[in-house]
Structures are given as C-alpha cells and as structure tokens.
Design a protein around this motif. Structure first.
Motif: not given
Length: 656
Positions: A437-448
C-alpha cells in the motif's frame, strides 16, 4: 568550382588553399548553376524537375512554400547563417516532398525483410547528410532539449553534433527520423517517415558492422515501437544485439587488449551501448516471456557502468541505465516466480523465496546513488535533470517490484479469513499489505505531481522551463511510458484493498503503514484511483495528434487503452460497493479479446487506411493473476486460468 572535391576533413585541399570555409554538402546546392539557371531555387535544391511556372511553380505551390527564381544570388561559399536564413523556415520542405519522398512500408516484410531491399533502386541522387540536416537536428535539439537528451539515448549528442557530416548517412537519417517523431510541437508523420526511408536505404547499402550500425538498428527499433509495430521493433532490436555481440560489446573495453588505444570517452560509449541494449532487451524479455530475446552470450561479463559527460569532462555519477539493468536481473526472477502458481495456499504465507526477494530488492535500493533518488518535494529540480526519464524509471520499477513481491499475500488476505491462520502469519501478511500500500501511494504521489506540472491546453507545444517551474507537454508523456505499468500495479493494490480484503487485515495494516489511515482509507483510495486514471488518460491521449486530456479518450487505441479500461472497471466496482449494489456476476469476458486487439499501423503515412490487427499484451509485468474485475472482466494470459483454479481451491483448503 567544377573540379572534383578531395572530400578530406576538416577541409578539402581546394578550400584550404583558397582559405575558404569548407562545408560538405553545401556546394551540392550550387553545382552546375549555369545548367540549372532557369529552374526555381527550391527545385534546384531538391534536384527536382521544375515546370518553370510563374509566379510559383506547381511543386512549390503544392508544398505551400515561397518560389524564388534566379534573382537571388548566393555567395561563392555560403556560410551556415546564410543557408539558415534562406532555408530554415522551410527546412523540412526543402529536404523532402511530403507526397513523393515517402516510400510506403510493406507491413508484411517490415524490418525483418531489410535484406530484401538490397537490390532496390535508390531514387535520391545524394544519400549523404548535408549541412541543412545538421542545422535541422541542432534546431530540434535547441527547441526542446529535454525531449531528445535522456539517459536511454544510445549515443552522445555532443559527439554526434560535432561529427555529424562525417558520420554514416544511415546513422544520421535515423537520428533525424526519431528526433522529428518525438519532437514537440508535433510535426507531420510524413517528415519522419521520409528520413526513416532514407535511413533504411543507406543501411542496406552499408554492409559494415560497426558501432554506428548498432546504434542505427536500435533507433530503427525505437521508431517501430513508437509507430506501434512491436514485432518489427523486436526484430531490429535483436539484430542490433547480435551485431553488438559480434563487436564484443559484452566485454568491458579495459579487458580487451585490442582496444587499449581508445580514450575513456570512447570506452564509455561502448559501455553505454551495451547497457542500453541489455536494459531494453531484458525489459522486452520480461514483458513477452520470451527467454530467447537475449542472444546467447549477451551477458554482463564485468562490463562497467558508463559515466556521464558534460562539456568534455567526466561527471562523478554514473547513468541510471546501469542500475536499471541490475534491477531488471532481479525482476526477471521475481516476475517468473510471481507468475507461477504455487502448490497450495500455505506456500504463499510460508515462502522462503519471499524473504530472499525482499532482501535483494532492499539491498539494491540501499546501494542506489543519492543523485538517482526521486524526491517528490524536489520535483522541479528532478524535471530539469537530463537523466529524468532514467530516474523516473528507477523509482517506478522499485515501487512496482514491492507491489509484485506482495501481490500473492495481498490476494490471500481477501480469500482466506484471518481466523484460519496463526497470529504470527497474520502479522506477516499485514506487514506485506502495508508495504504494498505504501509503494502504491508513492506511485500515486509521483503521478499527481506530474499531472500538476502538465499543460493540458497547450500539450503539443514545447516544454517551458523557468527558474522556479516546469511545464510538461505531450513530448514528456510519450517518453515516460513506463509510468503506465506502475499505475496498473498501484491500481491493483488500491482496488483489491478497497473491495476484497477482509477488514481485520486492513486494521492490522494501519499499524505498519506510514501512509494508510484506516479511518480515511476509503477516501484515500478513491482519490488515488482518480489520479491513476488521469495519468493513464494522459499516456493514452499523448500518443495522438489531437492533444492530451484527462477526461476524453484517444480516438485510436494504443498500448495504454487496455490498462485504462481495466482501471475504469476497478473504479466501477468500487462505486458499486459504495452504492450498495451487487457486483455483476456471471460469465466474465476476457479483456484481451475486446480491448487488446489493437489497430497497429504499418510503418507508413498515418493517413493511409492500411492497417493490421495484432494481439499484444499491455506493458505490465503481471496481469490480474486470475482475479475478475467488476465481475465481468478477466485478463487473458498464460497463467490466468491456472490462477483462477488455484484461488477457488484456496476457499476449501484447511490451514494451521
């Protein structure tokens, strides 16, 4: 001026004695001026027959360029500035004719049939690069340098610009074809196709096996991939690797006595070519599952990392491609392990390989140089970095690796209730889900952040860089396609966490996660899913010529179309759960049958109606591993059927 030129560099004997500037290719515009005195200057330049119509000949009228006759006088030896002033505005039109210079590409033979062109007629009287070609390339680079200079470029721009007129013509025209293709603002596809056609002709006529021919074949492959011809791209890529093997690029130049005379920059060029080829082939091998992609013997035999150069000096850091290649060696084993169905569900929670892979990925990340870490709070600085695509790829691959490593345990938590396993194993699974979940959140943060820096309304213009900000356009998103499979892995994690996992696991995960709040979990997931959807919209529409959008689909399907459709199905399932509706059940339709049969254009003018249908897996490492999306979508892949049977078996399996 009618005497034969000795073609010596940097200046021929005649120009040296006259103390005049010697520019190869320029004098071709002025040869036999008296014989061509009646033709217009544009037809004379392109060596085409002119109908002498006034005030504009038919050829110039068709190209919509100004038509000038012999009233314009040229100096005896024109300088570069004179040429630019006369021809730069219509440089492309001066080099090619959009309607006549484009040779149609036979999609049935493609790059695989290059040998069939050995006897073709060469229509162009001069297949040599000229000063106009050099000037055009320089202008493309100056207008949008971040699009053209990046870590996976297989050659050094500084050395190429300095020696452009002495390089093999196939290499020069291949650079121009790729540069025009990816340039923003967008240019007509016929322009890049004209350069590509000339490059192919020159390649067939040049039978040498050299470093430049390896680079030329690599650019042919890149051109084919962008034109949505993956098969032809892989053929050219494999040929490039075989030629590199023949040239012993898989051996470090310091270990070859025959190369002792090379300077450090020349040695690093060989290393650069090897690592970029290795990275590209390894990525293709992982995606396709074809273990024969890498030629036998094309392995890392102690090849050192290539260093970065700027203004002729060696920079202290190494390029990102070397570290990406190291991670892909881990990925190859990890993806193969993750795709294979275990004997029982107990193997998922008592798997020794899990700890080994976790240690390998963690050790790799700890050894990564600090300058290759992507820090979201320093996004402006990162986007101005010449190695930005490589750094972005490194960050995404690491985060995707964490998600892939924990995918089995993530699915397990939605199928097997917590009361069926022991407390220690329950905590292990909770930690794995939290890590994913933390890794997926980091991906979403970069995309944002990338979306925040993107201009939607002016997407086809060049990037705008100021001291404090950067404005991204379609050119960036066309180069950053690796973001797509990162979005998919993150979406799988969020979707499954929202709709399938038992609440007991999520409550335990919040104790180990730095980004998960059980109270606000659903809002966080919905927000992140919308960010990932907008990112895939940008990736899909960036490949079209109609501008980018975060709400309107591309008029033509591409590699991101199935990913976006799958993600929208996940969001539809989440919305059904929120609305209290029953998730659709029944016979699920395989997504690939509907969405993955992409219209793959042949390598020709995009206005042509000719196309072939090619079924192609999307750019992700794993599919859905047997799971249905929204009760009506399935992934079609080699292991999907076996995984579906495995998860059904888990429902009846007894645990300790």
């Amino acid at each position: 001026m009618n005497k034969r030129c000795t073609r010596e560099t940097p200046a021929c004997d005649r120009c040296d004695k006259a103390r005049a500037e010697c520019l190869y290719g320029v004098n071709d515009f002025l040869r036999r001026e008296t014989a061509w005195g009646k033709t217009c200057l544009n037809c004379r330049t392109r060596k085409k027959k002119c109908d002498l119509a006034k005030p504009s000949c038919s050829r110039c009228s068709g190209l919509e360029i100004s038509c000038e006759y012999a009233g314009v006088s040229f100096p005896a030896v024109p300088t570069q500035s004179t040429l630019v002033e006369s021809f730069a505005i219509n440089a492309m039109a001066d080099i090619i004719s959009a309607s006549e210079a484009v040779e149609q590409f036979d999609s049935s033979s493609g790059l695989a049939g290059l040998s069939d062109y050995s006897g073709m007629k060469v229509d162009d009287p001069d297949l040599k690069s000229s000063v106009l070609d050099w000037q055009l390339l320089k202008r493309l680079l100056q207008e949008n340098p971040k699009i053209h200079i990046h870590s996976v470029q297989i050659f050094s721009w500084n050395s190429v610009l300095d020696s452009f007129l002495t390089e093999p013509p196939a290499f020069c025209f291949a650079i121009l074809a790729c540069s025009v293709l990816v340039h923003t603002p967008r240019m007509p596809s016929s322009w890049s196709m004209a350069f590509y056609t000339k490059a192919r002709k020159c390649y067939v006529l040049d039978e040498s096996q050299s470093i430049r021919m390896v680079q030329t074949l690599f650019m042919f492959a890149g051109f084919a991939f962008v034109k949505r011809q993956p098969y032809h791209g892989l053929v050219a890529l494999t040929r490039s690797a075989h030629m590199a093997l023949h040239l012993k690029l898989e051996i470090d130049p310091d270990d070859l006595p025959i190369l002792a005379s090379l300077n450090e920059e020349e040695k690093d060029e060989r290393r650069r070519i090897f690592w970029i080829l290795y990275y590209t082939l390894k990525m293709a091998q992982i995606h396709t599952g074809d273990n024969t992609m890498l030629p036998e013997g094309f392995k890392t035999r102690g090849v050192k990392a290539h260093r970065a150069y700027a203004n002729g000096s060696i920079l202290p850091e190494t390029s990102s491609v070397y570290h990406i290649s190291q991670l892909l060696d881990i990925f190859e084993i990890l993806v193969e392990h993750a795709a294979n169905v275990p004997n029982s569900a107990a193997c998922i929670i008592a798997n020794r390989n899990f700890d080994n892979f976790h240690r390998m990925i963690t050790d790799w990340h700890m050894m990564l140089p600090p300058h290759l870490h992507l820090i979201p709070t320093k996004m402006t600085q990162f986007l101005k970095n010449e190695d930005r695509y490589g750094i972005l790829e490194l960050s995404n691959l690491y985060l995707v690796g964490v998600c892939i490593l924990n995918r089995h345990r993530l699915y397990f938590s939605g199928i097997v209730h917590s009361d069926k396993i022991s407390a220690p194993k329950f905590e292990e699974i909770a930690k794995a889900i939290a890590s994913s979940f933390d890794a997926a959140s980091d991906i979403a943060a970069i995309c944002s952040q990338l979306i925040e820096y993107t201009s939607i309304t002016d997407s086809n213009s060049a990037e705008l860089h100021t001291p404090t900000s950067v404005t991204l356009t379609a050119g960036f998103w066309n180069q950053a396609q690796g973001v797509g499979f990162a979005c998919f892995e993150a979406a799988v994690t969020f979707w499954y966490s929202y709709s399938r996992i038992y609440p007991e696991y999520l409550q335990a995960c919040s104790r180990y996660s730095s980004k998960m709040s059980y109270i606000n979990l659903r809002n966080e997931i919905r927000t992140n899913m919308e960010v990932l959807k907008s990112t895939l919209y940008l990736l899909e529409t960036a490949q079209s010529n109609n501008g980018m959008s975060i709400a309107v689909r591309s008029y033509k399907p591409n590699m991101f179309t199935p990913l976006l459709d799958c993600l929208k199905g996940m969001i539809a399932e989440i919305n059904s759960i929120d609305a209290g509706r029953q998730v659709p059940t029944g016979t699920a339709v395989e997504i690939e049958n509907i969405l993955f049969e992409m219209q793959v254009l042949s390598l020709e003018d995009e206005s042509s109606n000719l196309s072939v249908v090619e079924s192609q897996d999307p750019p992700v490492f794993l599919g859905l591993l047997g799971m249905d999306v929204n009760g009506c979508m399935q992934w079609r892949g080699r292991h999907e059927g076996s995984w579906r049977k495995f998860w059904k078996k888990c429902l009846q399996e007894d645990f300790f």
